[in-house]
Write an enzyme that holds these catalytic residues in place. Structure first.
Site, short mmCIF file in Angstrom:
data_model
loop_
_atom_site.label_atom_id
_atom_site.label_comp_id
_atom_site.label_asym_id
_atom_site.label_seq_id
_atom_site.Cartn_x
_atom_site.Cartn_y
_atom_site.Cartn_z
N ASP A 140 0.84 -1.19 0.00
CA ASP A 140 0.00 0.00 0.00
C ASP A 140 0.88 1.24 0.00
O ASP A 140 1.67 1.46 0.93
CB ASP A 140 -0.92 0.00 1.23
CG ASP A 140 -2.10 0.95 1.05
OD1 ASP A 140 -2.48 1.22 -0.10
OD2 ASP A 140 -2.63 1.42 2.07
N HIS A 147 -4.08 13.86 0.62
CA HIS A 147 -4.45 13.01 1.76
C HIS A 147 -3.34 13.03 2.81
O HIS A 147 -3.61 13.12 4.02
CB HIS A 147 -4.71 11.59 1.28
CG HIS A 147 -4.98 10.60 2.37
ND1 HIS A 147 -6.16 10.59 3.09
CD2 HIS A 147 -4.21 9.59 2.87
CE1 HIS A 147 -6.10 9.61 3.99
NE2 HIS A 147 -4.94 8.99 3.88
N GLU A 212 -10.96 4.20 2.25
CA GLU A 212 -9.92 4.92 1.52
C GLU A 212 -10.11 4.69 0.02
O GLU A 212 -10.20 3.55 -0.44
CB GLU A 212 -8.51 4.46 1.94
CG GLU A 212 -8.17 4.90 3.35
CD GLU A 212 -6.70 4.72 3.69
OE1 GLU A 212 -6.20 5.48 4.53
OE2 GLU A 212 -6.05 3.82 3.11
N GLU A 214 -8.79 4.35 -3.33
CA GLU A 214 -7.49 4.05 -3.91
C GLU A 214 -7.61 3.40 -5.29
O GLU A 214 -8.62 2.79 -5.64
CB GLU A 214 -6.68 3.11 -2.99
CG GLU A 214 -6.44 3.67 -1.60
CD GLU A 214 -5.32 2.96 -0.86
OE1 GLU A 214 -4.36 2.50 -1.53
OE2 GLU A 214 -5.40 2.87 0.37
N ASP A 246 -9.10 0.42 0.97
CA ASP A 246 -8.31 -0.11 2.07
C ASP A 246 -8.93 0.39 3.37
O ASP A 246 -8.57 1.45 3.88
CB ASP A 246 -6.85 0.35 1.94
CG ASP A 246 -5.92 -0.48 2.79
OD1 ASP A 246 -6.14 -1.70 2.90
OD2 ASP A 246 -4.97 0.08 3.34
N ARG A 250 -9.35 4.16 12.22
CA ARG A 250 -8.53 5.34 12.52
C ARG A 250 -8.14 5.46 13.99
O ARG A 250 -7.03 5.91 14.30
CB ARG A 250 -9.27 6.60 12.08
CG ARG A 250 -9.53 6.71 10.59
CD ARG A 250 -8.25 6.72 9.79
NE ARG A 250 -8.53 6.95 8.36
CZ ARG A 250 -7.66 6.77 7.39
NH1 ARG A 250 -6.45 6.34 7.67
NH2 ARG A 250 -7.99 6.99 6.14
N GLN A 253 -5.47 2.95 14.53
CA GLN A 253 -4.30 3.40 13.78
C GLN A 253 -3.54 4.50 14.54
O GLN A 253 -2.30 4.47 14.61
CB GLN A 253 -4.72 3.92 12.41
CG GLN A 253 -3.57 4.41 11.53
CD GLN A 253 -4.06 4.91 10.18
OE1 GLN A 253 -5.24 4.85 9.86
NE2 GLN A 253 -3.14 5.41 9.38
N LYS A 266 -5.13 -1.73 9.58
CA LYS A 266 -5.15 -1.85 8.12
C LYS A 266 -5.31 -3.28 7.63
O LYS A 266 -5.55 -3.50 6.44
CB LYS A 266 -3.85 -1.29 7.54
CG LYS A 266 -3.68 0.21 7.74
CD LYS A 266 -4.56 0.99 6.79
CE LYS A 266 -4.19 2.45 6.82
NZ LYS A 266 -4.92 3.20 5.78
N THR A 270 -9.54 -5.47 2.84
CA THR A 270 -9.41 -4.56 1.71
C THR A 270 -10.35 -5.04 0.62
O THR A 270 -10.34 -6.22 0.27
CB THR A 270 -7.97 -4.55 1.18
OG1 THR A 270 -7.08 -4.13 2.22
CG2 THR A 270 -7.82 -3.61 -0.01
N GLU A 387 -11.16 12.77 6.34
CA GLU A 387 -10.96 14.09 5.75
C GLU A 387 -12.28 14.83 5.56
O GLU A 387 -12.38 16.03 5.84
CB GLU A 387 -10.26 13.95 4.40
CG GLU A 387 -8.83 13.43 4.50
CD GLU A 387 -8.27 13.10 3.13
OE1 GLU A 387 -7.65 13.98 2.52
OE2 GLU A 387 -8.46 11.95 2.68
#
Length: 442
Positions: A140, A147, A212, A214, A246, A250, A253, A266, A270, A387
């Site tokens: 990743d 971001h 996320e 991606e 993914d 948070r 994390q 993480k 996914t 975000e």
């Protein structure tokens, strides 16, 4: 290096499969590859065309292919695409050309295929889609600079980016065993987290679940251990692309990441879109890598290739949509909450490949990369809910009247991508959709 446009990209080319004509995702100009099954039978290779799936194994049995295309189709008739990935780009391109001719309206080749439609075609709605390859490794990246900057600002970092960011395509090794195709539920993880207002950690379910947005990259031919892949040769090792969510816990994390980076936050799961969009299909949407802002360092020589800078980025519109349990009950469609574009990536895919292998790491057919979250410059372009809500301090109001600050159990998250260009037929990636569900007690 840009792929030459040919008859497979012709905007005037139509298919004898009616649903493909005008299809916003899988027209004949796309022809993505995947693995499917019907009614629990053996998974095998297929091609998305309109609302149908073209059966590569049945086409081989009918002797519809020849030369490199036949070799490629037979390799793709297995229950994964790894063997085809290992063959390199030539057979894949040959397969695409013969597929396009077989499925096109009014060609000599289509006169052989069309009478066999009942054996060759399956309604996509009746098919189960599987992971297209056995994934040996999942890397990743962190190539979405907005971001990365937004994360630094939320953490109070000044400057928001680490000193290496504009020199190194930052990445970490993630968990290949928990990658799943669209439609598979993802369980909310347990872990250590420091609840807001507390000083010490507690253990329990994630309280700040995120997605996320991606871009996924599938590796084709690998490289020998100890043999780096130059940036200018990286395109030869890329088999295709998908969308990739993914999922990120948070709160877990934030607590666990120092000093070695994310782990449990993480590896919970996914979600990827199951169809692999080939480099040939994306050729019309290749663009130059946008110039770096004034004052940013030029990449070091091993990360620089003039052709890659001219041709190595894509112009693809990306979307994030949400559909809650209440929205499904009311018959409401998914609601778009963000829109972005692959051109916001700070590094090209070729640069990611070159950096990954510069120390001698060997890549294998079926390895997959995530680009990192692709956020654009304005709030509506942000590719994660952290975000969009500024770490859960701002509301997202949905059509159902519900409020979201994080992903709730029962929420479906959709990622979509489309290539659009004047004079070309638009193509899409198909849905990358996962549903967050309650986890199990540890």
């Amino acid at each position: 290096m840009a792929i030459q446009l040919d008859e497979t990209h012709d905007a005037q080319r139509k298919s004898w499969i009616a649903s493909a004509n005008g299809h916003g995702v899988f027209p004949i100009q796309n022809l993505p590859l995947g693995i499917f099954s019907i009614n629990g039978d053996t998974p095998r290779g297929g091609v998305a065309i309109g609302d149908e799936v073209f059966d590569l194994k049945a086409a081989c049995e009918a002797k519809l292919f020849s030369g490199d295309a036949e070799k490629a189709a037979r390799a793709a008739s297995n229950n994964t695409l790894n063997d085809l990935m290992a063959m390199g780009g030539g057979p894949r391109a040959a397969l695409r050309k013969q597929l396009s001719a077989l499925l096109a309206e009014g060609t000599v080749e289509s006169k052989k295929a069309q009478p066999l439609a009942a054996k060759l075609l399956h309604k996509a709605s009746a098919c189960t889609l599987h992971l297209p390859a056995k994934i040996g490794a999942f890397t990743d990246f962190f190539a979405g600079i907005t971001h990365a900057e937004n994360g630094g600002k939320r953490r109070g970092s000044n400057p928001p980016l680490s000193p290496n960011y504009k020199y190194v395509p930052v990445a970490y090794h993630s968990r290949a065993s928990t990658v799943r195709p669209t439609g598979v539920e993802v369980r909310r993880p347990n872990g250590q987290r420091v609840v807001d207002g507390e000083k010490l950690p507690t253990f329990g379910p994630c309280l700040k679940m995120d997605f996320e947005l991606e871009f996924g990259v599938w590796i084709g031919q690998g490289n020998a251990w100890g043999e780096p892949i130059p940036t200018g040769k990286a395109a030869d090792h890329i088999f295709g692309y998908c969308m990739l969510n993914d999922w990120s816990a948070r709160d877990i994390q934030r607590w666990e990441s120092q000093p070695l980076g994310p782990f449990l936050s993480k590896n919970l799961g996914t979600t990827i879109s199951p169809w692999i969009i080939t480099p040939e299909a994306l050729a019309p949407f290749q663009i130059a890598q946008p110039p770096r802002p004034e004052g940013d360092p030029k990449p070091l020589p091993y990360l620089w290739d003039d052709k890659d800078q001219r041709e190595g980025q894509f112009d693809l519109e990306l979307e994030v949509l949400i559909r809650t349990e209440a929205m499904r009950a009311k018959g409401l469609p998914p609601q778009r909450i963000a829109v972005s574009n692959t051109k916001h990536l700070y590094w090209t895919v070729a640069q990611m490949v070159a950096h990954h292998t510069c120390g001698g790491c060997s890549l294998e057919p079926g390895d997959i990369f995530g680009s990192g979250t692709i956020s654009g410059p304005t709030p509506e372009n942000y590719g994660s809910i952290a975000e969009l809500t500024y770490d859960g301090t701002r509301d997202i109001t949905l059509a159902s009247g519900e409020i979201r600050r994080w992903v709730n159990d029962g929420d479906d998250i959709y990622l979509r991508a489309h290539g659009k260009r004047a004079g070309c037929v638009p193509i899409g990636f198909g849905d990358c959709c996962g549903r967050m569900v309650a986890g199990k007690p540890a």
